[in-house]
Design an enzyme around this catalytic site. Structure first.
Site, PDB file in Angstrom:
ATOM      1  N   TRP A  33       0.989  -1.180  -0.101  1.00  0.00           N
ATOM      2  CA  TRP A  33       0.060  -0.101   0.021  1.00  0.00           C
ATOM      3  C   TRP A  33       0.738   1.161  -0.143  1.00  0.00           C
ATOM      4  O   TRP A  33       1.955   1.184   0.448  1.00  0.00           O
ATOM      5  CB  TRP A  33      -1.064   0.159   1.180  1.00  0.00           C
ATOM      6  CG  TRP A  33      -0.243  -0.062   2.366  1.00  0.00           C
ATOM      7  CD1 TRP A  33      -0.106  -0.996   3.327  1.00  0.00           C
ATOM      8  CD2 TRP A  33       0.055   1.159   3.143  1.00  0.00           C
ATOM      9  NE1 TRP A  33       0.803  -0.754   4.576  1.00  0.00           N
ATOM     10  CE2 TRP A  33       0.561   0.734   4.561  1.00  0.00           C
ATOM     11  CE3 TRP A  33       0.186   2.586   3.156  1.00  0.00           C
ATOM     12  CZ2 TRP A  33       1.092   1.507   5.547  1.00  0.00           C
ATOM     13  CZ3 TRP A  33       0.567   3.431   4.150  1.00  0.00           C
ATOM     14  CH2 TRP A  33       1.239   2.695   5.091  1.00  0.00           C
ATOM     15  N   GLU A  76       7.942   8.731  13.264  1.00  0.00           N
ATOM     16  CA  GLU A  76       8.185   7.724  11.851  1.00  0.00           C
ATOM     17  C   GLU A  76       8.878   8.763  11.100  1.00  0.00           C
ATOM     18  O   GLU A  76       9.639   8.170  10.015  1.00  0.00           O
ATOM     19  CB  GLU A  76       6.536   7.404  11.383  1.00  0.00           C
ATOM     20  CG  GLU A  76       5.961   6.541  12.224  1.00  0.00           C
ATOM     21  CD  GLU A  76       6.475   5.085  12.038  1.00  0.00           C
ATOM     22  OE1 GLU A  76       7.234   4.833  11.311  1.00  0.00           O
ATOM     23  OE2 GLU A  76       5.935   4.243  12.858  1.00  0.00           O
ATOM     24  N   GLU A 113       8.996   1.676   5.858  1.00  0.00           N
ATOM     25  CA  GLU A 113       8.986   2.394   7.074  1.00  0.00           C
ATOM     26  C   GLU A 113       8.628   3.893   6.665  1.00  0.00           C
ATOM     27  O   GLU A 113       7.857   4.579   7.197  1.00  0.00           O
ATOM     28  CB  GLU A 113      10.066   2.445   8.112  1.00  0.00           C
ATOM     29  CG  GLU A 113      10.155   1.034   8.768  1.00  0.00           C
ATOM     30  CD  GLU A 113       9.325   0.917  10.015  1.00  0.00           C
ATOM     31  OE1 GLU A 113       8.806   2.013  10.552  1.00  0.00           O
ATOM     32  OE2 GLU A 113       8.998  -0.170  10.471  1.00  0.00           O
ATOM     33  N   HIS A 116       5.069   5.391   6.395  1.00  0.00           N
ATOM     34  CA  HIS A 116       4.319   5.636   7.552  1.00  0.00           C
ATOM     35  C   HIS A 116       4.150   7.263   8.038  1.00  0.00           C
ATOM     36  O   HIS A 116       3.166   7.577   8.340  1.00  0.00           O
ATOM     37  CB  HIS A 116       4.826   4.932   8.839  1.00  0.00           C
ATOM     38  CG  HIS A 116       5.048   3.307   8.644  1.00  0.00           C
ATOM     39  ND1 HIS A 116       5.476   2.475   9.518  1.00  0.00           N
ATOM     40  CD2 HIS A 116       4.353   2.474   7.564  1.00  0.00           C
ATOM     41  CE1 HIS A 116       5.366   1.255   8.945  1.00  0.00           C
ATOM     42  NE2 HIS A 116       4.752   1.368   7.825  1.00  0.00           N
ATOM     43  N   GLU A 166      10.032  -2.611  17.084  1.00  0.00           N
ATOM     44  CA  GLU A 166       8.982  -2.839  16.311  1.00  0.00           C
ATOM     45  C   GLU A 166       7.748  -3.193  16.652  1.00  0.00           C
ATOM     46  O   GLU A 166       6.537  -2.951  16.345  1.00  0.00           O
ATOM     47  CB  GLU A 166       9.405  -3.885  15.322  1.00  0.00           C
ATOM     48  CG  GLU A 166      10.642  -3.254  14.336  1.00  0.00           C
ATOM     49  CD  GLU A 166      10.087  -2.360  13.059  1.00  0.00           C
ATOM     50  OE1 GLU A 166       8.801  -2.055  13.203  1.00  0.00           O
ATOM     51  OE2 GLU A 166      11.089  -2.143  12.194  1.00  0.00           O
ATOM     52  N   THR A 169       6.047  -0.131  18.481  1.00  0.00           N
ATOM     53  CA  THR A 169       5.279   0.654  17.595  1.00  0.00           C
ATOM     54  C   THR A 169       4.174  -0.217  17.164  1.00  0.00           C
ATOM     55  O   THR A 169       3.074   0.553  16.890  1.00  0.00           O
ATOM     56  CB  THR A 169       6.217   1.090  16.390  1.00  0.00           C
ATOM     57  OG1 THR A 169       6.675  -0.290  15.911  1.00  0.00           O
ATOM     58  CG2 THR A 169       7.461   1.880  16.906  1.00  0.00           C
ATOM     59  N   ASP A 198       2.462  -3.527   9.216  1.00  0.00           N
ATOM     60  CA  ASP A 198       4.039  -3.338   8.756  1.00  0.00           C
ATOM     61  C   ASP A 198       4.848  -3.717  10.114  1.00  0.00           C
ATOM     62  O   ASP A 198       5.707  -4.279   9.925  1.00  0.00           O
ATOM     63  CB  ASP A 198       4.142  -1.902   8.250  1.00  0.00           C
ATOM     64  CG  ASP A 198       3.728  -1.816   6.871  1.00  0.00           C
ATOM     65  OD1 ASP A 198       3.220  -2.699   6.171  1.00  0.00           O
ATOM     66  OD2 ASP A 198       3.670  -0.716   6.078  1.00  0.00           O
ATOM     67  N   GLU A 199       4.557  -2.882  11.308  1.00  0.00           N
ATOM     68  CA  GLU A 199       5.486  -3.052  12.364  1.00  0.00           C
ATOM     69  C   GLU A 199       5.320  -4.431  12.986  1.00  0.00           C
ATOM     70  O   GLU A 199       6.659  -4.882  13.113  1.00  0.00           O
ATOM     71  CB  GLU A 199       5.007  -1.876  13.430  1.00  0.00           C
ATOM     72  CG  GLU A 199       4.695  -0.729  12.892  1.00  0.00           C
ATOM     73  CD  GLU A 199       5.981   0.110  12.760  1.00  0.00           C
ATOM     74  OE1 GLU A 199       6.999  -0.476  12.753  1.00  0.00           O
ATOM     75  OE2 GLU A 199       5.908   1.421  12.510  1.00  0.00           O
ATOM     76  N   HIS A 202       7.755  -6.410  10.476  1.00  0.00           N
ATOM     77  CA  HIS A 202       9.042  -6.179  10.669  1.00  0.00           C
ATOM     78  C   HIS A 202       9.479  -6.661  12.112  1.00  0.00           C
ATOM     79  O   HIS A 202      10.779  -7.357  12.109  1.00  0.00           O
ATOM     80  CB  HIS A 202       9.216  -4.553  10.724  1.00  0.00           C
ATOM     81  CG  HIS A 202       8.995  -4.132   9.572  1.00  0.00           C
ATOM     82  ND1 HIS A 202       8.624  -2.734   9.421  1.00  0.00           N
ATOM     83  CD2 HIS A 202       8.834  -4.466   8.137  1.00  0.00           C
ATOM     84  CE1 HIS A 202       8.337  -2.237   7.989  1.00  0.00           C
ATOM     85  NE2 HIS A 202       8.487  -3.550   7.251  1.00  0.00           N
TER      86      HIS A 202
END
Length: 330
Positions: A33, A76, A113, A116, A166, A169, A198-199, A202
């Protein structure tokens, strides 16, 4: 062989699998995305109506929520600092032959990252509820002031840090998503949910790196884990400050806002610590040196000790008034 050379050897050993790590834990640019997927379409005929709707819904969000969202955004956006730090870690080389596998990982992780901060910054700008110039100055200060997470160039310590951070977050963005939905801002909720996803992905990557190091160098990895937990994990934005203020002067007030509304608390810190211990199964490790056994014993007792301390923390009830978020705008 020195500890440094052993770490370099382990990093080179793991580097053979970096391409599979990239394939498993990162998503190609064309498939992942992008911020514009969730924001009003500036090319569309309904752009201004969409912005008006976004601004109307944003009015319902409370003060501490805005402070937390701004702090998360600034954190971020300071990604250039984090990448430059990680590129200095032992075993990561961005120069020779165009860089090694690890530098490829760091660049592609940074690319993911970076989206974000882009997304959250644009949302804040369109919301009309914050002082963007003050936010921009804070972001520039945070990048100017540098970044010291207490790991040095040790890859073992850095991977403990990124595994922890990670997940932290993830917790923060996921809670913000839940609160935004509660206040009726479903679009912001979806944005933060995607970032949280995403976090977590990761986190799985970095914790897997630690798992693999434990498999080949358990005693030194255990000592690195203990070192990081003993000195405590500092947040990436621990040098946070507002314009005209001293370095790190705004971080505690930002943390208080996040704790006051339950976005990220001392209890979450303890929970993450325990999750990492469970993930890496440190209670089942064998073949440790005497020093590493003592480190393991220390770690096993630490969550309960930290939980007792967290129960005694007193968070101010009154919100600090930030230049980023003016109450008159809310």
């Amino acid at each position: 062989m020195s500890i440094k050379n052993i770490r370099l050897e382990v990093m080179q050993f793991l580097e053979k699998n970096v391409d599979s790590f990239v394939e498993q834990y990162l998503i190609p640019v064309e498939k992942i995305w992008q911020p514009s997927d969730f924001l009003p379409n500036s090319e569309g005929d309904n752009f201004f109506e969409e912005v008006r709707e976004l601004r109307e819904i944003a009015k319902e969000l409370p003060y501490d929520f805005w402070v937390t969202l701004v702090g998360d955004t600034i954190t971020e956006e300071a990604l250039p600092t984090y990448e430059s730090w990680l590129m200095d870690v032992e075993g990561i080389n961005q120069i020779e032959n165009g860089g090694n596998g690890w530098s490829k990982w760091i660049r592609q992780w940074t690319g993911e990252e970076n989206r974000h901060g882009d997304l959250l910054n644009k949302y804040l700008y369109l919301s009309g509820r914050v002082n963007m110039r003050e936010i921009e100055m804070t972001t520039q200060h945070l990048i100017n002031d540098g970044f010291d997470i207490g790991t040095g160039s040790d890859p073992y310590k850095n991977f403990v840090y990124t595994s922890f951070q990670e997940l932290a977050t993830y917790v923060s963005h996921n809670r913000v998503a839940q609160m935004a939905k509660k206040f009726g801002d479903n679009k912001l909720s979806k944005m933060c949910k995607m970032i949280a996803g995403d976090e977590m992905r990761h986190h799985h990557a970095y914790s897997e790196f630690v798992t693999r190091i434990f498999a080949v160098d358990p005693s030194e990895m255990m000592l690195a884990f203990q070192y990081m937990m003993k000195q405590k994990i500092v947040m990436p934005a621990h040098f946070l400050r507002e314009s005209g203020q001293k370095i790190s002067s705004a971080f505690e007030q930002f943390s208080d806002s996040a704790q006051r509304i339950g976005v990220y608390t001392a209890s979450d810190y303890v929970d993450i610590m325990q999750k990492l211990m469970d993930k890496w199964e440190i209670d089942k490790m064998s073949g440790l040196t005497d020093e590493a056994e003592k480190a393991r014993d220390y770690l096993m007792k630490l969550p309960a000790r930290m939980a007792r301390i967290s129960e005694r923390l007193v968070i101010p009830q009154e919100s600090h008034i930030f230049k980023w978020v003016e109450p008159a705008r809310l």
